[in-house]
Design a protein around this motif. Sequence first.
Motif, mmCIF file in Angstrom:
data_model
loop_
_atom_site.group_PDB
_atom_site.id
_atom_site.type_symbol
_atom_site.label_atom_id
_atom_site.label_comp_id
_atom_site.label_asym_id
_atom_site.label_seq_id
_atom_site.Cartn_x
_atom_site.Cartn_y
_atom_site.Cartn_z
ATOM 1 N N ALA A 71 0.834 -1.205 0.000
ATOM 2 C CA ALA A 71 0.000 0.000 0.000
ATOM 3 C C ALA A 71 0.866 1.252 0.000
ATOM 4 O O ALA A 71 0.553 2.242 -0.680
ATOM 5 C CB ALA A 71 -0.923 -0.014 1.220
ATOM 6 N N ALA A 72 1.961 1.223 0.755
ATOM 7 C CA ALA A 72 2.869 2.370 0.776
ATOM 8 C C ALA A 72 3.483 2.587 -0.597
ATOM 9 O O ALA A 72 3.603 3.719 -1.078
ATOM 10 C CB ALA A 72 3.967 2.149 1.819
ATOM 11 N N ARG A 73 3.856 1.502 -1.249
ATOM 12 C CA ARG A 73 4.450 1.591 -2.585
ATOM 13 C C ARG A 73 3.516 2.316 -3.548
ATOM 14 O O ARG A 73 3.943 3.184 -4.318
ATOM 15 C CB ARG A 73 4.742 0.184 -3.098
ATOM 16 N N GLU A 74 2.226 1.966 -3.534
ATOM 17 C CA GLU A 74 1.276 2.585 -4.453
ATOM 18 C C GLU A 74 1.186 4.094 -4.214
ATOM 19 O O GLU A 74 1.119 4.877 -5.167
ATOM 20 C CB GLU A 74 -0.094 1.932 -4.287
ATOM 21 N N LEU A 75 1.186 4.494 -2.941
ATOM 22 C CA LEU A 75 1.121 5.922 -2.634
ATOM 23 C C LEU A 75 2.401 6.639 -3.068
ATOM 24 O O LEU A 75 2.345 7.721 -3.660
ATOM 25 C CB LEU A 75 0.893 6.127 -1.137
ATOM 26 N N TYR A 76 3.540 6.036 -2.775
ATOM 27 C CA TYR A 76 4.816 6.668 -3.146
ATOM 28 C C TYR A 76 4.952 6.803 -4.665
ATOM 29 O O TYR A 76 5.494 7.789 -5.165
ATOM 30 C CB TYR A 76 5.985 5.867 -2.583
ATOM 31 N N GLU A 77 4.486 5.805 -5.403
ATOM 32 C CA GLU A 77 4.559 5.885 -6.861
ATOM 33 C C GLU A 77 3.739 7.061 -7.382
ATOM 34 O O GLU A 77 4.133 7.723 -8.352
ATOM 35 C CB GLU A 77 4.088 4.570 -7.486
ATOM 36 N N SER A 78 2.601 7.318 -6.745
ATOM 37 C CA SER A 78 1.778 8.467 -7.144
ATOM 38 C C SER A 78 2.458 9.779 -6.772
ATOM 39 O O SER A 78 2.443 10.740 -7.548
ATOM 40 C CB SER A 78 0.399 8.378 -6.479
ATOM 41 N N LEU A 79 3.051 9.829 -5.594
ATOM 42 C CA LEU A 79 3.741 11.049 -5.152
ATOM 43 C C LEU A 79 4.926 11.360 -6.054
ATOM 44 O O LEU A 79 5.219 12.528 -6.333
ATOM 45 C CB LEU A 79 4.200 10.880 -3.701
ATOM 46 N N LEU A 80 5.587 10.330 -6.534
ATOM 47 C CA LEU A 80 6.768 10.517 -7.380
ATOM 48 C C LEU A 80 6.425 11.315 -8.638
ATOM 49 O O LEU A 80 7.260 12.066 -9.153
ATOM 50 C CB LEU A 80 7.341 9.154 -7.760
ATOM 51 N N LEU A 81 5.194 11.174 -9.112
ATOM 52 C CA LEU A 81 4.776 11.838 -10.352
ATOM 53 C C LEU A 81 4.534 13.332 -10.172
ATOM 54 O O LEU A 81 4.479 14.066 -11.168
ATOM 55 C CB LEU A 81 3.497 11.173 -10.889
ATOM 56 N N CYS A 82 4.371 13.781 -8.927
ATOM 57 C CA CYS A 82 4.021 15.197 -8.717
ATOM 58 C C CYS A 82 4.921 15.877 -7.687
ATOM 59 O O CYS A 82 4.557 16.886 -7.099
ATOM 60 C CB CYS A 82 2.558 15.329 -8.306
ATOM 61 N N SER A 83 6.100 15.297 -7.443
ATOM 62 C CA SER A 83 7.017 15.890 -6.467
ATOM 63 C C SER A 83 8.288 16.351 -7.164
ATOM 64 O O SER A 83 8.593 15.938 -8.282
ATOM 65 C CB SER A 83 7.362 14.875 -5.368
ATOM 66 N N GLU A 84 9.019 17.199 -6.498
ATOM 67 C CA GLU A 84 10.289 17.686 -7.035
ATOM 68 C C GLU A 84 11.214 18.028 -5.881
ATOM 69 O O GLU A 84 10.802 18.067 -4.719
ATOM 70 C CB GLU A 84 10.054 18.913 -7.921
ATOM 71 N N GLY A 85 12.469 18.281 -6.212
ATOM 72 C CA GLY A 85 13.437 18.689 -5.195
ATOM 73 C C GLY A 85 13.631 17.646 -4.118
ATOM 74 O O GLY A 85 13.653 16.434 -4.379
ATOM 75 N N LEU A 86 13.758 18.098 -2.888
ATOM 76 C CA LEU A 86 14.023 17.211 -1.757
ATOM 77 C C LEU A 86 12.916 16.184 -1.568
ATOM 78 O O LEU A 86 13.179 15.016 -1.266
ATOM 79 C CB LEU A 86 14.217 18.022 -0.477
ATOM 80 N N LEU A 87 11.648 16.607 -1.737
ATOM 81 C CA LEU A 87 10.534 15.669 -1.579
ATOM 82 C C LEU A 87 10.641 14.534 -2.589
ATOM 83 O O LEU A 87 10.391 13.370 -2.264
ATOM 84 C CB LEU A 87 9.194 16.401 -1.741
ATOM 85 N N HIS A 88 11.023 14.842 -3.807
ATOM 86 C CA HIS A 88 11.183 13.815 -4.846
ATOM 87 C C HIS A 88 12.290 12.836 -4.456
ATOM 88 O O HIS A 88 12.133 11.611 -4.607
ATOM 89 C CB HIS A 88 11.521 14.490 -6.176
#
Length: 313
Positions: free
Chosen positions: A214-231
């Motif tokens: 479940a964490a993987r699915e959320l992180y994969e989505s975040l990866l598409l809209c994050s940048e910089g340190l968060l990415h």
Amino acid sequence: GATQRVDVPPLPRVEQQSLVTDGLGPVDASVLDALYEHTQGLPAALMDALAALFDIGAPTVADVRALPPAGVSLALAHARIARAPAGAERLLAVLAVVGQTQSEARLGEMMAALDAKFPLAEGLIARCEGTDLLVRRPEGVGLRDAALEKALLQGLTAHGVRDIAGRLLAAASLNTLSVSLRAHLAVLAGDVNMVRELVPEAGKQLVAIGSHGAARELYESLLLCSEGLLHEQTLLALARCYHALGELERAAQVAGRLLDRAGQVGGLPTESRAEAAIASAQALTGLGRLDEAVATLSLVPQDGVPDARARVQ
């Protein structure tokens, strides 16, 4: 002549395990459970699933859940939906979008949040149980199986899913939902700001309880809209999830991307760079690529993370 109906019994779990092992090689018990839920033990549905998973090196629970409903399982799910009691459509749609069992009280709040004119009707849940749509579990009420959830989501279309998820996410009465569920709704709603706000904490909580898929699915989505340190933080968290799920090749690739990124921008703190190198080396070691693992570990300063090599062994 008269048509004769032949009922095909579901495969016993031990027989399904044998077929899965023959087709895909050894897989984790959680993947076997997910396949059984997806196929309901139906031989034709299992063959469809195995064919779809064949090209994936090490299929995970998330890969099984991502399979579209098809063939026999889809037909059976639609047949059950067609027998749904009057007024059940909204309730079933909410449970499909939420993707988790919920208490009756919480379901009532969700129904009211969507439309106060259509509260949860008394006795509706029991009627849905009687038509094999819902089941009561210790943690609440949920859809009977994954095939039913997939058929419902397919019927809602992407627009319908976004609409329901967005309205549930925006409802003030539902602010007490768990951060992981709110993050899930944010992803479905396509709310980029809420994804960035909720997923980092939700991912940490899910990893802490062992819900790496479940964490993987959320992180994969975040990866598409994050940048910089968060990415960069998301890449590291995702690499760790892949490793925990046994997806070592993916773990090595993602950690390698982070190391390449660090080399290009020079902005990663020493500790973060070391953690990325350790994640990459752990995956490479698991893959038997020991020379690459040693070379990757050489990027870690001896005095920066003293136990780096011990963590890889």
